[in-house]
Design an enzyme around this catalytic site. Structure first.
Site, mmCIF file in Angstrom:
data_model
loop_
_atom_site.group_PDB
_atom_site.id
_atom_site.type_symbol
_atom_site.label_atom_id
_atom_site.label_comp_id
_atom_site.label_asym_id
_atom_site.label_seq_id
_atom_site.Cartn_x
_atom_site.Cartn_y
_atom_site.Cartn_z
ATOM 1 C CB VAL A 72 26.275 39.534 38.502
ATOM 2 C CG1 VAL A 72 26.533 39.358 39.997
ATOM 3 C CG2 VAL A 72 27.561 39.905 37.761
ATOM 4 C CB SER A 151 36.287 52.526 38.192
ATOM 5 O OG SER A 151 37.661 52.748 37.958
ATOM 6 C CE1 TYR A 164 36.836 47.795 35.605
ATOM 7 C CE2 TYR A 164 37.725 50.025 35.618
ATOM 8 C CZ TYR A 164 37.309 48.899 36.298
ATOM 9 O OH TYR A 164 37.337 48.869 37.670
ATOM 10 C CB ALA A 165 36.362 54.070 31.149
ATOM 11 C CE LYS A 168 33.789 48.986 37.225
ATOM 12 N NZ LYS A 168 33.002 48.212 38.195
HETATM 13 N N1 NAD Z 1 41.072 47.151 42.077
HETATM 14 C C1 NAD Z 1 40.926 48.385 41.640
HETATM 15 O O1 NAD Z 1 41.898 49.140 41.503
HETATM 16 C C2 NAD Z 1 39.546 48.921 41.340
HETATM 17 C C3 NAD Z 1 39.420 50.288 41.097
HETATM 18 C C4 NAD Z 1 38.161 50.799 40.798
HETATM 19 C C5 NAD Z 1 37.062 49.970 40.748
HETATM 20 N N2 NAD Z 1 37.211 48.640 40.981
HETATM 21 C C6 NAD Z 1 36.008 47.814 40.918
HETATM 22 O O2 NAD Z 1 35.803 47.165 42.155
HETATM 23 C C7 NAD Z 1 35.150 45.909 41.945
HETATM 24 C C8 NAD Z 1 35.954 44.809 42.592
HETATM 25 O O3 NAD Z 1 37.220 44.750 41.947
HETATM 26 P P1 NAD Z 1 38.477 44.005 42.586
HETATM 27 O O4 NAD Z 1 39.644 44.816 42.227
HETATM 28 O O5 NAD Z 1 38.196 43.671 43.990
HETATM 29 O O6 NAD Z 1 38.515 42.708 41.667
HETATM 30 P P2 NAD Z 1 38.768 41.162 42.007
HETATM 31 O O7 NAD Z 1 39.082 40.550 40.700
HETATM 32 O O8 NAD Z 1 39.705 41.013 43.129
HETATM 33 O O9 NAD Z 1 37.320 40.691 42.502
HETATM 34 C C9 NAD Z 1 36.220 40.631 41.618
HETATM 35 C C10 NAD Z 1 35.310 39.518 42.062
HETATM 36 O O10 NAD Z 1 34.167 39.526 41.184
HETATM 37 C C11 NAD Z 1 33.853 38.177 40.881
HETATM 38 N N3 NAD Z 1 33.128 38.088 39.622
HETATM 39 C C12 NAD Z 1 33.607 38.283 38.358
HETATM 40 N N4 NAD Z 1 32.667 38.044 37.461
HETATM 41 C C13 NAD Z 1 31.544 37.688 38.148
HETATM 42 C C14 NAD Z 1 30.241 37.320 37.772
HETATM 43 N N5 NAD Z 1 29.899 37.217 36.491
HETATM 44 N N6 NAD Z 1 29.343 37.042 38.728
HETATM 45 C C15 NAD Z 1 29.680 37.114 40.038
HETATM 46 N N7 NAD Z 1 30.918 37.437 40.455
HETATM 47 C C16 NAD Z 1 31.837 37.735 39.523
HETATM 48 C C17 NAD Z 1 35.209 37.478 40.795
HETATM 49 O O11 NAD Z 1 35.079 36.072 40.901
HETATM 50 C C18 NAD Z 1 35.950 38.135 41.948
HETATM 51 O O12 NAD Z 1 35.785 37.411 43.153
HETATM 52 C C19 NAD Z 1 35.012 45.754 40.442
HETATM 53 O O13 NAD Z 1 33.718 46.159 40.038
HETATM 54 C C20 NAD Z 1 36.060 46.693 39.902
HETATM 55 O O14 NAD Z 1 35.773 47.123 38.610
HETATM 56 C C21 NAD Z 1 38.424 48.094 41.269
#
Ligand code: NAD
Length: 269
Positions: A72, A151, A164-165, A168
């Protein structure tokens, strides 16, 4: 909407959906939920193998899924994904910008390379996804729905996640800006702002290099989080996928420019 249609409006039958970050965690759960609700799902991830695994899981469960290797950070790849999806399936109805990474550390110590790295994925990647999806959806009579991953970190400051914040928080702002621009073309744009859920991103705090879980460390990390969460629980990826499905589906047809917060009550905005 007639009352009889309320429940069926949570389904996504026949909708064509793209989910970025579909190879893991929240993106994967969202792709599975959308497919389970009847959508045709294109699972996109920079890790093509993981994206293919998610698509295979969808197909094995009787759904319709395919995968795409997409970074992305590169606008051309994101635009091509949107065009290919529309060409292959005839429409693009749902686009979920879920791909994301974490960069940790205090703001004063964050170096420029780390800042650029997280902005490229978490901010520009979402921006590119919004642009590509909106370009196609605004040309469709039925419009579409865009769902962005923000987030709880954007709602309340917490240690070591300033870069990160900021991304988001930017996601919330771009969600509102785009929602304002494209609403009259029947394109809705909303965000989810999850609290802490266990995924590869967050599990690394207690997963050893060999993949085994350090249970003591796990409890040391999770117990205080649980204690500070009004619902006294740690969320699961399906809790977030349910919110994504709602925003993707017609059940939320009167919502745009909003942020849904499946976070156990940790931030009440
Ligand atoms: N896990 C949490 O507690 C949490 C809380 C709030 C927000 N989020 C947000 O939710 C989303 C998913 O997080 P998650 O916890 O499932 O993380 P994760 O690491 O399990 O999954 C993230 C996915 O994004 C893919 N990715 C990373 N860089 C990429 C790129 N350049 N192009 C395409 N794909 C890419 C990775 O390969 C991975 O499969 C994120 O945006 C994260 O910031 C997560």
């Amino acid at each position: 909407m007639q009352l009889a249609h309320v429940i069926e409006s949570f389904r996504a039958d026949g909708k064509v959906a793209v989910v970025t970050g579909a190879g893991s965690g929240i993106g994967r759960a969202s792709a599975l939920a959308l497919a389970g609700a009847g959508a045709i799902v294109v699972c996109a991830d920079v890790d093509g193998q993981r994206a293919a695994d998610t698509a295979a899981h969808i197909e094995a469960s009787g759904g319709v899924g395919s995968s795409a290797t997409v970074d992305v950070r590169h606008r051309s790849e994101v635009e091509a994904l949107a065009d290919r999806t529309k060409d292959d399936h005839g429409s693009l109805d749902v686009w979920c910008n879920i791909a994301g990474i974490m960069v940790e550390g205090p703001m004063v110590g964050t170096d420029e390379a780390d800042l650029d790295r997280i902005i490229a994925v978490n901010l520009k990647g979402v921006h590119f996804g919004c642009q590509a999806a909106a370009r196609i959806m605004t040309g469709q009579p039925a419009g579409g729905s865009i769902v962005n991953a923000s987030s709880a970190a954007a709602d309340a400051p917490s240690p070591n996640v300033s870069a990160y914040a900021l991304c988001k928080a930017a996601v919330v702002q771009m969600t509102k800006s785009l929602a304002f621009e494209v609403g009259r073309r029947h394109v809705r744009v909303n965000a989810v702002a999850p609290g802490f859920v266990l995924t590869n991103m967050t599990g690394r705090y207690f997963v050893r290099p060999d993949g085994t879980v350090d249970e003591e460390m796990r409890e040391a990390v999770l117990a205080p989080m649980r204690a500070h969460t009004p619902l006294r629980m740690i969320g699961e990826v399906e809790d977030i996928a349910a919110a994504v499905l709602y925003l993707a589906s017609d059940a939320s047809r009167f919502m745009t420019g909003q942020v849904l917060r499946p976070n156990g009550g940790v931030a009440m905005v």
